[in-house]
Write an enzyme that holds these catalytic residues in place. Structure first.
Site, PDB file in Angstrom:
ATOM      1  CE1 TYR A  30      84.241  57.047  31.623  1.00  0.00           C
ATOM      2  CE2 TYR A  30      84.710  55.113  32.975  1.00  0.00           C
ATOM      3  CZ  TYR A  30      84.866  56.459  32.717  1.00  0.00           C
ATOM      4  OH  TYR A  30      85.648  57.225  33.541  1.00  0.00           O
ATOM      5  CG  ASP A  44      92.241  47.171  37.480  1.00  0.00           C
ATOM      6  OD1 ASP A  44      91.665  47.650  38.481  1.00  0.00           O
ATOM      7  OD2 ASP A  44      92.896  47.876  36.684  1.00  0.00           O
ATOM      8  CB  THR A  85      85.118  43.532  42.308  1.00  0.00           C
ATOM      9  OG1 THR A  85      84.656  44.834  41.930  1.00  0.00           O
ATOM     10  CG2 THR A  85      84.021  42.526  42.033  1.00  0.00           C
TER      11      THR A  85
END
Ligand code: IMP
Length: 210
Positions: A169, A75, A14
């Site tokens: 978020y 993911d 990542t």
């Protein structure tokens, strides 16, 4: 009892600094050292699948083949029931700035904008704010073998955003039974209940017998 895993070094597949930090913290007690795909200069492959598991597999295989080492990808995303599961696998895309702005500022993503987008659509729908974070971890080897572990955490969307401890978020997500958002609680508390922690527990059980 913790078994010796079939690797002592893992590539974290990542380029997301928040994920690198959280996965490194989760891996630390296991004595496995980590290096990120970003640090190795590996390219980010296009995420062309429509599921978390599919995209996790793409990323882990690309890093394992590119580095010659076992790789672990993540993911993940936020699925809001009132938005039919959106942003889902497109959670990062909702934060993507227009090309002209990216070139002008050097900034790629704006999560304040993405969170506002979620709230704007959800409040217009007048549906319940229930939501969940989902995470698929994929462990892949240079020979093409791969294993996927999925985790979730149930909760709801709150507004306005609160807290500055997490990423993405986190400021608008509150886990079921919590008063504070994922960006207000301590990282250690998030690690005990997050979607990533849930997937990680399954990964640990399978690979380390822990
Ligand atoms: P991707 O998995 O790289 O496609 O990106 C997933 C996106 O989902 C991230 O950029 C975050 O915006 C969001 N996301 C995934 N996990 C978390 C989390 O633990 N907290 C907040 N946002 C998250």
């Amino acid at each position: 009892m913790i078994q010796k895993p079939p690797f002592d070094k893992l590539v974290l597949a990542t380029h997301n600094k928040g994920k690198v930090r959280e996965i490194s913290e989760l891996m630390a007690p296991l004595g496995v050292s980590t290096v990120s795909a970003g640090e190795l200069g590996l390219a980010e492959p296009p995420e062309t699948e429509t599921t978390f598991a599919g995209n996790a597999r793409i990323k882990a295989l690309a890093s394992a083949r590119g580095s010659g080492m076992p790789a672990l990808s993540d993911d993940s995303g936020l699925a809001v029931d009132g938005l039919d599961g959106a942003p889902g696998v497109y959670a990062a895309d909702w934060a993507e700035l227009p090309k002209s702005e990216r070139e002008r500022t050097g900034v790629r993503r704006d999560f304040d904008m993405a969170m506002w987008h979620v709230w704007d659509k959800l409040s217009a729908s007048s549906k319940a704010p229930t939501a969940r974070f989902i995470c698929a971890l994929c462990l892949a080897f240079p020979d093409g073998t791969s294993h996927v572990y999925e985790g979730t955490v149930e909760g709801e969307i709150v507004w306005p955003p609160r807290g500055d401890k997490g990423f993405g978020y986190d400021p608008i997500f509150r886990a079921l039974g919590d008063v504070q958002t994922f960006a207000e609680i301590e990282p250690s508390e998030k690690h005990a209940k997050s979607h990533r922690a849930d997937a990680f527990a399954k990964f640990l059980k399978a690979q380390f017998g822990a």
